[in-house]
Design an enzyme around this catalytic site. Structure first.
Site, PDB file in Angstrom:
ATOM      1  CG  ASP A 140      73.592  61.239  35.177  1.00 54.29           C
ATOM      2  OD1 ASP A 140      73.267  60.240  34.503  1.00 54.29           O
ATOM      3  OD2 ASP A 140      74.401  62.097  34.763  1.00 54.29           O
TER       4      ASP A 140
ATOM      5  CB  SER B 292      85.488  61.350  32.036  1.00 57.04           C
ATOM      6  OG  SER B 292      84.779  62.573  31.956  1.00 57.04           O
TER       7      SER B 292
ATOM      8  CG  HIS C  32      74.641  60.798  30.852  1.00 62.51           C
ATOM      9  ND1 HIS C  32      75.024  61.289  32.079  1.00 62.51           N
ATOM     10  CD2 HIS C  32      75.785  60.750  30.124  1.00 62.51           C
ATOM     11  CE1 HIS C  32      76.312  61.514  32.096  1.00 62.51           C
ATOM     12  NE2 HIS C  32      76.806  61.198  30.922  1.00 62.51           N
TER      13      HIS C  32
END
Length: 904
Positions: A90, A171, A59
């Site tokens: 991911d 983060s 993402h």
């Protein structure tokens, strides 16, 4: 454990790994798959220093076009591009040129998924909350939780690691390290309300990296289905036997869960073979209880058949399933046409809505411009009667349709996949450049290819319509007005003059059926950079041109080609006599069904009003005489009005206010005579003040008596002069006369054909005097030129800016921007003036274009500007000619849609 785990040890570890961790600043120039166009901050870390590979989240890389740079701990900055991203999980890899890092030695971090154990102390080091390399401590609290469910992109068919570390935006992509500096997991998300961090295990990133380093395509297989981990006791309710549990724990004593089928996509290889609720026992002859084992089997057998053993209730079933190539159902192309982005339906979205990947339709990522179907994503099923199951077919259909043609589009909103919807749209490609992009992991950029021009627009033909022209049963004198009311549709492709890029619609009124003149509020047609169509008699749709825009009275005049229509359209008979306070009339409007509604009304009063400026200054009613109307029906911003007993229209709503028709007639009559109305202004924003306030300003008693003997017991004070306009007026002046005429009404000031100069009697600083003042011409004040640069929409400062600003700092004004562009990434304020580029003054658009043409693509440059709040700024940004080339729009009546487009 000894001293190894004290704070000093963690300090040494952090100092050792920090040079491998980077902050990532990126933007997505196009919406694609599950991601919209936006800018973000994130984290990554080097996993191969020689080749310049960085591991981060999917993402973060996004599935579509990407622009980004990374900043090392010593603040050196290098460009990054996408080397690979996983179609489901991911994680993704960015690449950079290691030779561009001059002032530090780059080291790679070691990926050790085998070291992640329950209860271990960890640190997450990343760009948490965009604060640059923040260190968060915690422990691993769970190893085998199911993937979290988010809106938009969501991972599946993998377990996640849960930790107690507190992380937030920025983060994403941070390494999760142990005391020795080994990376044991990849930070992927969090639930901040519960202080839970979610980490992706590293087995799949490690496997993908090995293929990338060998220059191989990463193999990815799928059965087009989703599995979830469920504990033994829940699997037993689905039919899992004690014998199978014993068999599993014999091979893996610590195992407590099995994989259960969550969803099986229709049309996929597992359809009719595996069902929701089936418990997976074996795959390819191997007992499988973990996601990674199943993923490895699928990846090793792409395009091959494997045997699956499942438990369904009390029965075991053996089925053969052909493994599909996951990359083949992952979109890698897009088409940008008519202001919207389209691509093949993706496996990721198909899983969310349990739809077939193939034959479902072409995905509309951003419902905008011609395809404004509402918020969210949509599946285009057919266009102009032809099915569009995939992008190639969709492009073929679109390219066969002439620009400007009215077509029917059948589609589904993904928020309501059970409902097929239909909409008639006008395909408008002229105000948006069409492009096709294809993903290229080698270059990191999406290759742009030329899209052939559409067919020549079809010559319009005569259209006919018949409507019921019977008089209204209760109000026969007013019933004819239904044949004067037309529906107006407006498409605005860019943010101009303070109005966002959007579609607008509303009603207008035919004021001359022989010339095709239509009166409409500027709330519906705010500026000239738009495409307009009118629907006459409810059935004939024609393109319309913008013939006139009134600068302050908030109305526009459109014109359509009367040779193209044969219908009983009638002009509204505008009354030349002003309606007065206390007069009765009929209030009329069209409802949402296009039916005429009439209701008794009366005029309660007449007042001078103006619309306060919006945050984004746009055209507004300013110092107009508005009728206050008492009626039991609410008015719309357009298409409403008052009709007298003789059938003449007494007033029309232009935005929030009802304007008496005598104030509109001078413009209409000039246009009927073939003359462009010459509107000149005093160059100042005025407020009507009562005589008590006027006398306090120094207006002499004898003048006060003259004013109070009139119907409108008021005078006008200059609140603010227009920026950049010298007329002789000053802020605070009280105007008493213009050319010896006492000024107590706005209609005395804002009327056509004011002279270039006027003699004025003013009160300034309590002193009465007479002087010559100039009027301000408005012939060329409407937007006639737009420059798109790095995602900024640039134009000359429009009238609303001159009305609001104290000074015009430049002739280059940022009216708006495109999402996911450099102008947003580098936080350049919109609604501001650009005064310098690299220190060179840019007083106008021509100079600005000349200066920025000298800047090479991907080169940094400085922008100096001033906001409309008079705050100066200097921003450094990087030019992006690839995704955001400079485009110039120039108003030209000889061009299609009245605008010429030049791509520089």
């Amino acid at each position: 454990m000894g001293d190894k785990y004290n704070d000093l040890s963690w300090q040494h570890t952090s100092e050792k790994v920090v040079t491998s961790i980077v902050s990532i600043l990126n933007y997505f120039p196009r919406p694609f798959d599950t991601e919209n166009y936006y800018c973000s901050d994130a984290t990554g870390f080097v996993v191969d220093a020689k080749r310049g590979l960085i591991l981060t989240n999917r993402h973060v890389t996004g599935p579509g076009p990407f622009r980004g740079r990374c900043i090392f701990s010593n603040q050196e900055e290098v460009d990054v591009s996408v080397a690979y991203y996983d179609p489901i999980h991911d994680f993704g890899f960015l690449k950079f040129d290691p030779t561009k890092v001059k002032r530090m030695t780059i080291t790679a971090m070691k990926l050790r998924p085998d070291l992640a154990v329950l209860g271990m102390e960890i640190r997450v080091i990343g760009n948490d909350a965009s604060q640059k390399l923040t260190i968060s401590g915690g422990t691993i609290s769970r190893l085998n939780r199911n993937a979290p469910s988010y809106s938009g992109y969501r991972d599946f068919n993998t377990n996640y690691i849960q930790g107690s570390a507190m992380t937030s935006g920025g983060s994403s992509g941070s390494p999760v390290i142990d005391i020795d500096g080994n990376v044991v997991a990849l930070n992927a998300g969090s639930f901040t309300n519960a202080s839970i961090a979610l980490f992706l295990p590293l087995e799949q990133p490690v496997k993908a990296l090995k293929h990338i380093l060998k220059g191989e395509i990463v193999p990815r297989g799928t059965m087009e289905m989703r599995w979830v981990l469920q504990p033994f006791h829940e699997c037993q309710t689905l039919g899992l036997t004690d014998d199978w549990i014993a068999n599993v724990q014999k091979q893996a004593p610590d195992e407590t869960s099995m994989l259960v089928a969550k969803s099986v996509l229709p049309g996929g290889p597992a359809e009719d073979k595996i069902r929701e609720g089936d418990v997976l026992l074996k795959a390819h002859g191997q007992v499988v209880t973990r996601f990674n084992d199943l993923t490895d089997i699928l990846d090793d057998n792409v395009s091959k058949e494997i045997h699956i053993t499942i438990q369904r209730g009390s029965e075991e079933h053996d089925v053969a399933v052909k493994v599909e190539d996951l990359h083949a159902i992952t979109p890698d192309r897009y088409l940008f046409v008519a202001g919207s982005t389209f691509h093949n339906f993706s496996y990721m979205i198909a899983q969310q809505y349990r739809l077939p990947v193939r034959e479902s339709g072409t995905l509309l990522c951003d419902a905008d411009a011609s395809f404004s179907f509402g918020a969210g994503e949509h599946l285009i099923l057919s266009v102009d009667g032809r099915k569009t199951p995939d992008l190639d077919t969709f492009q073929e259909v679109i390219q066969s349709i002439p620009d400007g043609k009215l077509i029917r589009v059948s589609y589904k909103s993904l928020h309501d996949v059970n409902k097929v919807q239909h909409k008639i749209i006008e395909l408008d490609r002229h105000l948006n450049i069409t492009e096709r992009g294809t993903r290229n992991f080698t270059t990191g950029l999406w290759t742009q290819s030329v899209v052939p021009d559409p067919p020549t627009p079809v010559t319009p033909t005569l259209q006919k319509a018949e409507v019921d022209r019977n008089p209204h049963p209760r109000f026969p004198q007013a019933g004819y007005i239904i044949n004067s009311i037309v529906w107006i549709s407006v498409f605005m492709p860019q943010t101009v003059d303070g109005y966002s890029a959007e579609q607008k619609a509303g009603y207008g009124l035919i004021v001359n059926e022989e010339l095709g003149l239509v009166l409409v509020s500027r709330d519906v047609v705010p500026h000239a950079f738009c495409t307009v169509s009118v629907t006459i008699c409810g059935s004939v749709i024609l393109p319309a041109e913008i013939a006139f825009l009134h600068p302050v009275q908030n109305f526009a005049v459109l014109k359509y080609n009367t040779a193209l229509i044969q219908a009983p359209a009638q002009r509204a008979r505008l009354s030349p006599t002003p309606i007065k306070s206390g007069d009765s009339a009929l209030f009329f409007r069209c409802n949402d069904s296009g039916m005429l509604e009439l209701s008794p009304a009366y005029v309660a009063g007449v007042a001078t009003v103006y619309r306060a400026p919006d945050i984004a200054p746009g055209t507004r009613a300013l110092n107009i005489e508005a009728l206050t109307v008492d009626t039991n029906m609410p008015a719309y911003k357009s298409g409403c009005g008052l009709i007298g007993e003789d059938g003449t229209v007494q007033g029309l709503w232009m935005g929030d206010y009802c304007i008496a028709t005598p104030d509109l007639l001078p413009v209409i009559k000039q246009m009927e005579d073939g003359t462009v109305p010459d509107i000149r202004l005093l160059g100042a924003r005025l407020h009507a003040i009562e005589m008590g306030d006027a006398k306090a300003m120094g207006v002499p008693e004898e003048w006060s008596n003259r004013v109070e003997s009139t119907e409108f017991r008021q005078v006008f004070q200059v609140v603010q002069t227009y920026a950049g306009v010298e007329t002789g007026l000053q802020d605070g002046d009280v105007i008493l006369t213009l050319d010896n005429e006492l000024v107590t009404r706005a209609s005395s000031i804002f009327k056509p054909n004011l002279p270039a100069s006027m003699k004025a009697t003013l009160v300034r600083d309590s002193s009465l005097f007479t002087t010559e003042i100039s009027t301000y011409p408005t012939t060329n004040i409407e937007c006639s030129r737009i420059i798109m640069f790095c995602g900024a929409v640039l134009q000359e400062p429009h009238l609303a800016i001159r009305q609001r600003s104290t000074k015009l700092y430049s002739g280059v004004y940022i009216a708006g921007y495109i999402n996911g562009s450099p102008i947003i990434r580098y936080e350049v304020p919109k609604r501001s003036f650009l005064t310098h580029v690299n220190g060179v003054p840019t007083p106008d658009l021509d100079t600005f274009m000349e200066v920025v043409r000298k800047i090479a693509g991907n080169e940094y440059f400085r922008l100096t500007g001033m906001t409309i709040q008079n705050i100066q700024y200097v921003k450094t940004l990087r030019k992006d000619d690839f995704y955001f080339p400079m485009i110039e729009y120039t108003r030209n009546e000889e061009e299609v849609r009245g605008w010429k487009i030049t791509k520089h």
